[in-house]
Design a protein around this motif. Structure first.
Motif, PDB file in Angstrom:
ATOM      1  N   LYS A 226       0.845  -1.216   0.000  1.00 20.60           N
ATOM      2  CA  LYS A 226       0.000   0.000   0.000  1.00 20.60           C
ATOM      3  C   LYS A 226       0.872   1.255   0.000  1.00 20.60           C
ATOM      4  N   TYR A 229       1.900   1.806  -3.487  1.00 16.91           N
ATOM      5  CA  TYR A 229       0.710   2.180  -4.266  1.00 16.91           C
ATOM      6  C   TYR A 229       0.363   3.652  -4.008  1.00 16.91           C
ATOM      7  N   ASP A 230       0.400   4.045  -2.734  1.00 14.46           N
ATOM      8  CA  ASP A 230       0.070   5.434  -2.372  1.00 14.46           C
ATOM      9  C   ASP A 230       1.116   6.427  -2.878  1.00 14.46           C
ATOM     10  N   TYR A 248      -1.789  -4.775  -5.978  1.00 20.50           N
ATOM     11  CA  TYR A 248      -2.103  -3.537  -6.693  1.00 20.50           C
ATOM     12  C   TYR A 248      -3.504  -3.621  -7.303  1.00 20.50           C
ATOM     13  N   TYR A 250      -5.948  -5.253  -6.110  1.00 16.89           N
ATOM     14  CA  TYR A 250      -6.889  -5.092  -5.000  1.00 16.89           C
ATOM     15  C   TYR A 250      -7.028  -3.612  -4.636  1.00 16.89           C
ATOM     16  N   PHE A 251      -5.889  -2.912  -4.504  1.00 17.64           N
ATOM     17  CA  PHE A 251      -5.949  -1.487  -4.132  1.00 17.64           C
ATOM     18  C   PHE A 251      -6.603  -0.646  -5.222  1.00 17.64           C
TER      19      PHE A 251
END
Length: 317
Positions: A226, A229-230, A248, A250-251
């Motif tokens: 995460k 990703y963020d 990724y 999923y996010f």
């Protein structure tokens, strides 16, 4: 004639038990460990790549871990150059270099005398491909590569345009893929090498992989991925690693968490199968079956004896 440097190579599929065994062997043979994993070079990608911890190292020096930022690319040729330099350094200290990992092509490129620049080039063809990429996008060229050389396409990220073009150029100039050209080189081992492979009953290995994924999630894999990703880190080589690309999705809201975890487990099992196939087909490996858990001491003695005989060295007592 110069005597070849001695080298221990420990390979095998993910979750088979390479890390623990490599530490014990390094202690026994006065060794230093060079990571043979294409993703452990990336800083911050610790849980998903099963990176060895400082505690697990038990004081054994480790090399080629945390040397790249996650947005940087990393090639087989770069790995080859870095590892050969490390082998020289470690040998000069009177210690035994050990390559430990599961990225077959990377390890193979180091221990055999492969030349990545031998294939001819065609500047006009290269310029034509660059124009096609500008007009149709990088994915278009990557799909062209996948159609003629799926093995290279699986290794090269679509955004690594230079490598995609080079792979297509090699086929254009020679009629052969990069892997086929490598095989034609029939190179010799550059080092006095003991290649040890760890294997395991397939069902047992798959169970270990599934359990390892569960443990990674407990250790904070979701938070690790995460963070990247963020940060907006995407479309780069590191995020193609198993454990990152699935989460990724999923996010990004494409799949639910349960599906992402199942995909991660399935992709890890498939990768282990590909690793075993690669090592069996491409390298001269002495295999040791690690299926029986209470047999570890006996296996360690067998592997140590093989190394002593192959390299004609004495272990620390």
């Amino acid at each position: 004639m110069n005597q070849k440097q001695k080298l221990i190579v420990l390979i095998g599929p993910t979750a088979v038990g390479k890390t623990k065994l490599s530490i014990e062997l390094a202690k026994k043979f006065n060794g230093e460990i060079i990571s043979g994993d294409s993703m452990q070079v990336y800083k911050g990608m610790d849980i998903g790549t099963a990176k060895v911890t400082n505690e697990e190292m038990e004081g054994i020096p480790h090399h080629l871990i945390d040397i790249k930022e996650p947005d940087e690319s990393f090639s087989t040729a770069e790995f080859q150059e870095l590892v050969r330099t490390k082998i020289d350094e470690i040998s000069s200290r009177g210690r035994i270099p050990m390559i430990v990992g599961g990225t077959g092509l990377y390890i193979q490129s180091v221990i055999y005398d492969y030349h990545f620049t031998d294939a001819p080039s065609d500047l006009s063809f290269r310029n034509m491909l660059e124009k096609e990429a500008e007009e149709h996008g990088q994915d278009y060229l990557h799909e062209r590569l996948r159609a003629v050389d799926p093995e290279s396409a699986s290794r090269i990220h679509p955004n690594n345009l230079r490598r995609v073009i080079r792979a297509l150029e090699i086929i254009h100039c020679t009629g052969k893929t990069a892997a086929e050209l490598q095989e034609k080189q029939s190179p010799e081992l550059l080092y006095d090498t003991a290649i040890i492979g760890l294997t395991m009953d397939r069902e047992l290995l798959y169970n270990r992989i599934n359990l390892r994924v569960d443990l990674m999630l407990e250790q904070g894999l979701l938070e690790e991925v995460k963070y990247f990703y963020d940060q907006g880190l995407k479309d780069c080589q590191s995020i193609q690693a198993i454990g990152y690309k699935e989460l990724y999705d999923y996010f990004a809201g494409k799949i639910d968490l349960e599906t992402a975890v199942e995909n991660l487990k399935q992709n890890s099992r498939r990768y282990a199968k590909r690793q075993l196939t690669w090592f069996r087909n491409k390298m001269n490996v002495e295999w040791f079956d690690m299926s029986v858990s209470n047999d570890a001491e006996k296996k360690f003695a067998e592997i140590s004896k093989f190394i002593e005989g192959k390299l004609e060295i004495r272990a620390n007592t």
